[in-house]
Design an enzyme around this catalytic site. Sequence first.
Site, PDB file in Angstrom:
ATOM      1  N   ASP A   9     -10.362   8.390  27.269  1.00 42.20           N
ATOM      2  CA  ASP A   9     -11.239   9.503  26.934  1.00 42.20           C
ATOM      3  C   ASP A   9     -11.922   9.142  25.611  1.00 42.20           C
ATOM      4  OD1 ASP A   9     -12.273  12.239  26.837  1.00 42.20           O
ATOM      5  OD2 ASP A   9     -10.782  12.538  25.258  1.00 42.20           O
ATOM      6  N   ASP A  11     -13.949  11.518  22.945  1.00 43.99           N
ATOM      7  CA  ASP A  11     -13.731  12.423  21.820  1.00 43.99           C
ATOM      8  C   ASP A  11     -12.257  12.781  21.691  1.00 43.99           C
ATOM      9  OD1 ASP A  11     -16.715  13.507  21.085  1.00 43.99           O
ATOM     10  OD2 ASP A  11     -16.508  13.198  23.240  1.00 43.99           O
ATOM     11  N   ASP A 168      -6.510  13.057  25.284  1.00 42.52           N
ATOM     12  CA  ASP A 168      -5.901  13.992  24.332  1.00 42.52           C
ATOM     13  C   ASP A 168      -6.040  15.438  24.779  1.00 42.52           C
ATOM     14  OD1 ASP A 168      -8.225  15.236  21.999  1.00 42.52           O
ATOM     15  OD2 ASP A 168      -8.776  14.044  23.754  1.00 42.52           O
TER      16      ASP A 168
END
Length: 213
Positions: A9, A11, A168
């Site tokens: 991922d 960001d 995250d």
Amino acid sequence: MRSGAVLFDFDGTLADTAADLSRALNRLRSARGQPELPLEALRPHASSGARGLLGAGLGVLPDHPEYKQLREAFLEYYENEICVDTRLFPGMLNLLSELEAQRLRWGIVTNKSTQLTQRIVRELGLEARLACVVCGDTTPHLKPHPASLLHAAGELALETRDCVYVGDDLRDIQAARSAGMRCAAAEWGYGAGLQSWNADVILARPMDLMEWL
């Protein structure tokens, strides 16, 4: 995992973009005569992009009549200062170098648009190193739908079981599970409650990935 790949991922996992995203939100608040909010208050919402930040910073959700207009203004502010404070997370550059030394390909799968992602990738000097970049407008569906992860595996000519996805946010883990990929939760990112996500492993720091692999 000699023939596999690691997908990240963007960001909150690969890059810390929260400061630039928060600045754009505060530019929007200032334009509306509202005081700025501290980075600490907005940081947990950075993984959700415009939707999350508009919700947290202005109380405006996608069903709000002003949402589209505010989203466009937010993205314009963001694009104007897109990579001022954005950096790879500490230890991430070492991880990427180690993956490459082990002849493991790596790529990005993000809900961020192609236009914005490619600009940051260039600014961070990663363009020539990536095996693939799959963005929020690459497929018709955003995570937690598995479409973007399935697309990435197809680009790499790999079975999904030979890929690991690191994220995250709960949506990252849900997407990986649906795609049939192994998944790792990044504790250094913006998400909370990682222990309840049913990830295969929780990583305290980027290089922990190599030990797990």
